[in-house]
Design a protein around this motif. Structure first.
Motif, short mmCIF file in Angstrom:
data_model
loop_
_atom_site.label_atom_id
_atom_site.label_comp_id
_atom_site.label_asym_id
_atom_site.label_seq_id
_atom_site.Cartn_x
_atom_site.Cartn_y
_atom_site.Cartn_z
N HIS A 119 0.83 -1.22 0.00
CA HIS A 119 0.00 0.00 0.00
C HIS A 119 0.86 1.25 0.00
CE1 HIS A 119 -4.09 -1.55 0.28
NE2 HIS A 119 -3.60 -2.53 1.02
N PHE A 120 1.97 1.22 0.72
CA PHE A 120 2.82 2.40 0.80
C PHE A 120 3.74 2.54 -0.41
CE2 PHE A 120 2.28 2.41 5.58
CZ PHE A 120 1.61 3.61 5.59
N HIS A 121 4.30 1.44 -0.88
CA HIS A 121 5.42 1.52 -1.82
C HIS A 121 5.14 0.97 -3.22
CE1 HIS A 121 7.30 2.62 1.88
NE2 HIS A 121 7.29 1.40 2.36
N LYS A 122 3.98 0.39 -3.44
CA LYS A 122 3.64 -0.11 -4.77
C LYS A 122 2.32 0.46 -5.28
CE LYS A 122 6.18 -4.51 -4.61
NZ LYS A 122 6.08 -5.99 -4.72
N LYS A 123 1.29 0.40 -4.45
CA LYS A 123 -0.04 0.84 -4.89
C LYS A 123 -0.25 2.34 -4.72
CE LYS A 123 -2.21 -3.60 -3.73
NZ LYS A 123 -3.25 -4.28 -2.92
N GLY A 124 0.53 2.96 -3.82
CA GLY A 124 0.36 4.39 -3.58
C GLY A 124 -0.96 4.72 -2.91
N PHE B 251 17.47 -6.75 6.11
CA PHE B 251 18.23 -5.51 6.30
C PHE B 251 17.28 -4.31 6.25
CE2 PHE B 251 21.82 -8.18 4.81
CZ PHE B 251 22.68 -7.95 5.86
N GLY B 252 17.59 -3.34 7.08
CA GLY B 252 16.72 -2.18 7.22
C GLY B 252 15.85 -2.27 8.45
N TYR B 253 15.50 -3.51 8.82
CA TYR B 253 14.68 -3.75 10.00
C TYR B 253 15.48 -4.44 11.11
CZ TYR B 253 10.76 -3.04 6.75
OH TYR B 253 9.89 -2.52 5.82
N VAL C 9 5.56 3.98 8.50
CA VAL C 9 4.17 4.43 8.45
C VAL C 9 4.09 5.95 8.55
CG1 VAL C 9 2.01 4.45 9.77
CG2 VAL C 9 3.18 2.29 9.32
N MET C 10 4.92 6.53 9.39
CA MET C 10 4.90 7.98 9.61
C MET C 10 5.52 8.74 8.44
SD MET C 10 6.43 10.18 12.80
CE MET C 10 8.14 9.98 12.36
N CYS C 11 6.61 8.22 7.89
CA CYS C 11 7.35 8.94 6.85
C CYS C 11 6.90 8.58 5.43
CB CYS C 11 8.84 8.66 6.98
SG CYS C 11 9.56 9.14 8.57
N GLY C 12 6.25 7.43 5.27
CA GLY C 12 5.85 6.99 3.94
C GLY C 12 7.01 6.55 3.08
N ARG C 13 8.13 6.20 3.71
CA ARG C 13 9.33 5.76 3.00
C ARG C 13 9.64 4.31 3.35
NH1 ARG C 13 13.17 9.73 1.30
NH2 ARG C 13 12.50 11.88 1.65
N PRO C 14 10.27 3.55 2.44
CA PRO C 14 10.67 2.18 2.77
C PRO C 14 11.85 2.16 3.74
CG PRO C 14 11.45 2.78 0.58
CD PRO C 14 10.58 3.91 1.05
N ALA C 15 12.04 1.05 4.41
CA ALA C 15 13.12 0.92 5.38
C ALA C 15 14.48 1.13 4.73
CB ALA C 15 13.07 -0.46 6.05
N LEU C 16 14.63 0.69 3.49
CA LEU C 16 15.84 0.95 2.71
C LEU C 16 15.45 1.80 1.52
CD1 LEU C 16 17.65 -2.54 2.75
CD2 LEU C 16 18.24 -0.50 4.07
N ASP C 17 15.60 3.10 1.67
CA ASP C 17 15.21 4.06 0.64
C ASP C 17 16.46 4.46 -0.15
OD1 ASP C 17 14.40 6.32 -0.82
OD2 ASP C 17 12.93 6.89 0.70
N ASP D 236 21.07 8.34 2.16
CA ASP D 236 22.44 7.82 2.31
C ASP D 236 22.53 6.74 3.38
OD1 ASP D 236 23.42 9.55 0.36
OD2 ASP D 236 23.79 11.15 1.82
N GLU D 237 21.53 6.70 4.27
CA GLU D 237 21.51 5.68 5.31
C GLU D 237 20.11 5.09 5.37
OE1 GLU D 237 22.65 8.97 7.41
OE2 GLU D 237 20.83 9.66 6.46
N GLY D 238 19.93 4.06 6.20
CA GLY D 238 18.62 3.44 6.36
C GLY D 238 17.63 4.40 6.98
N LEU D 239 16.35 4.11 6.80
CA LEU D 239 15.28 4.97 7.32
C LEU D 239 15.42 5.18 8.82
CD1 LEU D 239 12.56 6.45 6.96
CD2 LEU D 239 11.43 4.24 7.34
N ALA D 240 15.78 4.14 9.57
CA ALA D 240 15.85 4.24 11.03
C ALA D 240 16.83 5.32 11.46
CB ALA D 240 16.23 2.89 11.64
N ILE D 241 18.02 5.32 10.88
CA ILE D 241 19.04 6.31 11.24
C ILE D 241 18.64 7.69 10.74
CG2 ILE D 241 21.45 6.99 10.89
CD1 ILE D 241 22.13 4.02 10.66
N TRP D 242 18.19 7.75 9.49
CA TRP D 242 17.81 9.03 8.87
C TRP D 242 16.71 9.72 9.67
CZ3 TRP D 242 13.10 10.53 6.63
CH2 TRP D 242 13.13 11.72 5.87
N ALA D 243 15.65 8.98 10.00
CA ALA D 243 14.51 9.58 10.70
C ALA D 243 14.88 9.98 12.12
CB ALA D 243 13.34 8.59 10.71
#
Length: 290
Positions: free
Chosen positions: A125-130, A208-210, A237-245, A249-256
């Protein structure tokens, strides 16, 4: 001082025997092939490392439609994961876990039959269907997944809990009402629940990413490893980005987390949510995720 509990990669049935078993039907490959028109690609609704998932019709079941996961006969990972899934889901019951209906085991032909979840995965829903999910829908999904995870860790009715080991948005499925259910127990492990700091020594597996950095570097698996991964799902869910975007430059966890610490919260939330979330709700959600 930590107590080490060693455990091999095969889960034993005695670990969860106090919990009641669900009826688990044994299907023939002929039945499952008929249900999917010979595993026609038009009925394929998903694909993983172990095989493909098909939507199938079985007329004499409690419902007509099921999800049938056929394991690829060349997959080395498939058979061990297959039996872990059967072992776990035949003994676990919760409204936020996907139910196992049955399985097929005919030599190299192996398949799992699950309840069908018409709204697919949270990841899709987040990353394919929009799909545009509003804040209330997202909260409902996260709370449902959290309840399922909490049951695994503490509420299985035994002195042993279950560590999922692969919590991610693609393993959170949504029913017709967008209620969340945790799926795919192929990597799950059994661990004691009576000691918070107990860990299981095991080969490092996951996505990876999780993946919890402590688990990745030490091989010491705890319930906190699942909690870390769930935190990544909350950020997703909050950012609407995948764990590995790929755009980061880094994973979502570090970036956010870096931007949250800098006070740039409004800059990282999904643009479709801006001006549609109360400040108090966003603050509490962010605190929980971090």
């Amino acid at each position: 001082m930590m107590l080490t509990v060693t455990n091999d990669e095969k889960t034993t049935s005695s670990s969860l025997t106090p919990a009641p078993e669900q009826p688990c039907r044994c299907f023939s490959m002929f039945e499952l092939s008929s249900a999917t028109d010979g595993f026609d690609e038009k009925w394929c609704i998903g694909q993983g490392g172990c095989g493909k998932v098909y939507k199938g019709k079985i007329s004499d079941g409690p419902t007509n439609t099921y999800a049938i996961k056929r394991l690829h006969f060349m997959s080395d990972q498939g058979e061990p994961d297959f039996w872990v899934d059967v072992e776990m889901l035949s003994r676990l019951r919760h409204c936020n876990l996907v139910s196992l209906i049955g399985y097929c085991n005919e030599g190299k032909d192996m398949a799992l039959v699950y309840e069908y979840m018409p709204n697919g995965t949270l990841y899709d829903h987040f990353h394919k269907k929009g799909t545009v999910l509003n804040w209330s829908q997202r909260l409902k999904i996260c709370i449902g997944a959290a309840r399922g995870l909490h049951y695994l860790h503490t509420g299985t009715g035994t002195q042993h809990g279950v560590i999922h080991r692969d919590v991610k948005s693609s393993n959170i499925l949504l029913d017709q009402n967008y209620a969340a259910k945790i799926a795919d127990f192929g990597l799950a492990k059994i661990g004691p629940t009576n000691q918070t700091h107990t860990y299981v020594s095991t080969a490092v597996k996951g996505t990876f990413g999780y993946m919890d950095p402590d688990y990745f570097y030490t091989g010491r698996l705890t319930r906190k490893s699942d909690v870390y991964a769930f935190g990544v799902v909350l950020l997703e869910v909050m950012c609407g980005r995948p764990a590995l975007d790929k755009s980061l430059d880094e994973g979502l966890a570090i970036w956010a987390q870096d931007r949250i610490k800098q006070g740039n919260l409004t800059q990282i939330i999904d643009s479709r949510l801006r001006d549609h979330i109360s400040k108090s709700s966003l603050k509490e959600f962010t605190r929980t995720a971090v």
